[in-house]
Design an enzyme around this catalytic site. Structure first.
Site, PDB file in Angstrom:
ATOM      1  N   GLU A  28      -1.076  -5.693   8.561  1.00 45.24           N
ATOM      2  CA  GLU A  28      -0.208  -5.172   9.647  1.00 45.24           C
ATOM      3  C   GLU A  28      -0.612  -5.194  11.088  1.00 45.24           C
ATOM      4  OE1 GLU A  28       0.572  -0.713   9.082  1.00 45.24           O
ATOM      5  OE2 GLU A  28       1.193  -1.257   7.118  1.00 45.24           O
TER       6      GLU A  28
ATOM      7  N   LYS B 256      -1.293  -9.445   2.953  1.00 47.67           N
ATOM      8  CA  LYS B 256      -0.739  -8.928   4.157  1.00 47.67           C
ATOM      9  C   LYS B 256      -1.389  -7.986   5.016  1.00 47.67           C
ATOM     10  CE  LYS B 256       3.098  -5.835   3.871  1.00 47.67           C
ATOM     11  NZ  LYS B 256       2.769  -4.865   4.585  1.00 47.67           N
TER      12      LYS B 256
ATOM     13  N   ASP C 179       0.726  -1.252   0.050  1.00 52.31           N
ATOM     14  CA  ASP C 179       0.007  -0.062  -0.156  1.00 52.31           C
ATOM     15  C   ASP C 179       0.780   1.319   0.020  1.00 52.31           C
ATOM     16  OD1 ASP C 179       0.816  -0.359   2.685  1.00 52.31           O
ATOM     17  OD2 ASP C 179      -1.115   0.055   3.534  1.00 52.31           O
ATOM     18  N   SER C 180       2.296   1.149   0.149  1.00 49.49           N
ATOM     19  CA  SER C 180       3.084   2.243  -0.242  1.00 49.49           C
ATOM     20  C   SER C 180       2.870   2.699  -1.575  1.00 49.49           C
ATOM     21  CB  SER C 180       4.402   1.751  -0.165  1.00 49.49           C
ATOM     22  OG  SER C 180       4.772   0.583  -0.981  1.00 49.49           O
TER      23      SER C 180
ATOM     24  N   GLU D 293       9.398  -4.456  10.362  1.00 50.79           N
ATOM     25  CA  GLU D 293       9.793  -3.158   9.819  1.00 50.79           C
ATOM     26  C   GLU D 293      10.166  -2.315  10.885  1.00 50.79           C
ATOM     27  OE1 GLU D 293       6.994  -1.067   7.191  1.00 50.79           O
ATOM     28  OE2 GLU D 293       8.244   0.651   7.122  1.00 50.79           O
TER      29      GLU D 293
ATOM     30  N   ASP E 125      -0.979  -5.995  -0.328  1.00 51.33           N
ATOM     31  CA  ASP E 125      -1.346  -5.430   1.068  1.00 51.33           C
ATOM     32  C   ASP E 125      -2.953  -5.019   1.210  1.00 51.33           C
ATOM     33  OD1 ASP E 125       0.394  -4.684   3.167  1.00 51.33           O
ATOM     34  OD2 ASP E 125       1.148  -3.090   2.211  1.00 51.33           O
TER      35      ASP E 125
HETATM   36  O1  KIV Z   1       3.463  -1.225   1.597  1.00 57.45           O
HETATM   37  C1  KIV Z   1       4.824  -1.726   1.573  1.00 57.45           C
HETATM   38  O2  KIV Z   1       5.352  -1.557   0.694  1.00 57.45           O
HETATM   39  C2  KIV Z   1       5.136  -2.337   2.517  1.00 57.45           C
HETATM   40  C3  KIV Z   1       6.662  -2.518   2.945  1.00 57.45           C
HETATM   41  C4  KIV Z   1       7.213  -1.164   3.321  1.00 57.45           C
HETATM   42  C5  KIV Z   1       6.968  -3.804   3.421  1.00 57.45           C
HETATM   43  O3  KIV Z   1       4.255  -2.666   3.558  1.00 57.45           O
END
Ligand code: KIV
Length: 263
Positions: free
Chosen positions: A114, A112, A44-45, A181, A83
């Protein structure tokens, strides 16, 4: 072409060979990344490096599904993790409904989420319903507003114990691997040793089971800021700007197109 990784081969890699993970958001870059990575994370970056926002919080499930499909077109032989964005896994039911949407509308191999021990129930529920889950502990980018910034974890004894508890809870809930992280290297090392599944670090030192980097950081394309843990493997921004400036100069000077570019 190397063989696509599976949950089994990912788990078996622990203690054998470090996993290489890179983020990707589109087909073009995903195709370039596939030969050098074991897994691709559609993080989600993308809300920051693709959409230009200041944090990840406004990424939507629709965006994640759209970009996962784009990445899958470029990296047909890669294990893909999508994500789950902020707010899409606030309860077991909501998480499952949204994860099913990801699985039905994209070829993602896993999702994924968090969180550590506090998300164990959700991870367990997802895993028992056929969703492969990658955990994410330590610095949680989706908590940036509630924590008032990006805070490195593992600096105190309480945080060290919490991280080990989180990793164990994520593993016990059924996750096949996890990201750690922004954690002090010696603590991340201990965390990785405390579980049987691979722990993939970002800003967590070298003594973990693999590394993940955001592609636009490692290629030097993201100029807003560079976290300490990022190594720029090229100065992408300068290279791109210089190429674009040459194009602009040549168009203005009528040096482009030349005979070879002309029908
Ligand atoms: O969103 C992302 O790119 C991530 C990485 C920082 C692991 O979660």
């Amino acid at each position: 072409m190397s063989k696509k990784m599976t949950i089994t081969s990912i788990k078996k890699s622990k203690g054998v060979t470090p996993l290489v993970v890179i983020t990707a958001y589109d087909a073009l870059f995903a195709k370039l990344m596939e030969p050098s990575s074991d897994m691709i994370l559609v993080g989600d970056s993308l809300n920051m490096s693709f959409a230009g926002k200041s944090d990840t919080l406004s990424a939507t499930l629709e965006q994640m599904i759209y970009h996962t499909n784009a990445v899958a077109q470029g990296a047909k032989n890669s294990f893909l993790i999508c994500d789950m964005p902020f707010g899409t896994y606030i309860s077991k039911e909501k998480a499952l409904e949204n994860a099913i949407k990801v699985f039905q509308e994209s070829p993602a191999d896993a999702i994924k989420i968090e969180g550590g021990a506090d998300k164990a129930d959700i991870i367990k529920f997802l895993c028992s319903n056929g969703i492969a889950v990658c955990g994410h502990i330590g610095l949680l980018p989706q908590a940036v507003r509630s924590e008032g910034g990006y805070k490195v974890k593992g600096k105190t004894e309480t945080e060290r114990l919490q991280l080990i508890e989180d990793a164990k809870a994520v593993e016990a809930a059924g996750a096949f691997c996890m990201v750690i992280e922004g954690v002090k290297a010696e603590v991340a090392r201990e965390v990785a040793k405390s579980v049987e599944i691979p722990v993939i670090g970002i800003g967590a030192g070298k003594d973990v089971d693999g590394q993940v980097l955001v592609f636009s950081d490692m290629l030097g394309l993201f100029e807003e800021f560079t976290p300490k843990f990022v190594k720029k493997y090229m100065d992408g921004a300068s290279l791109v700007k210089s190429a674009l400036s040459s194009y602009s100069d040549e168009v203005k000077a009528k040096e482009f197109p030349q005979e070879i570019h002309t029908y």
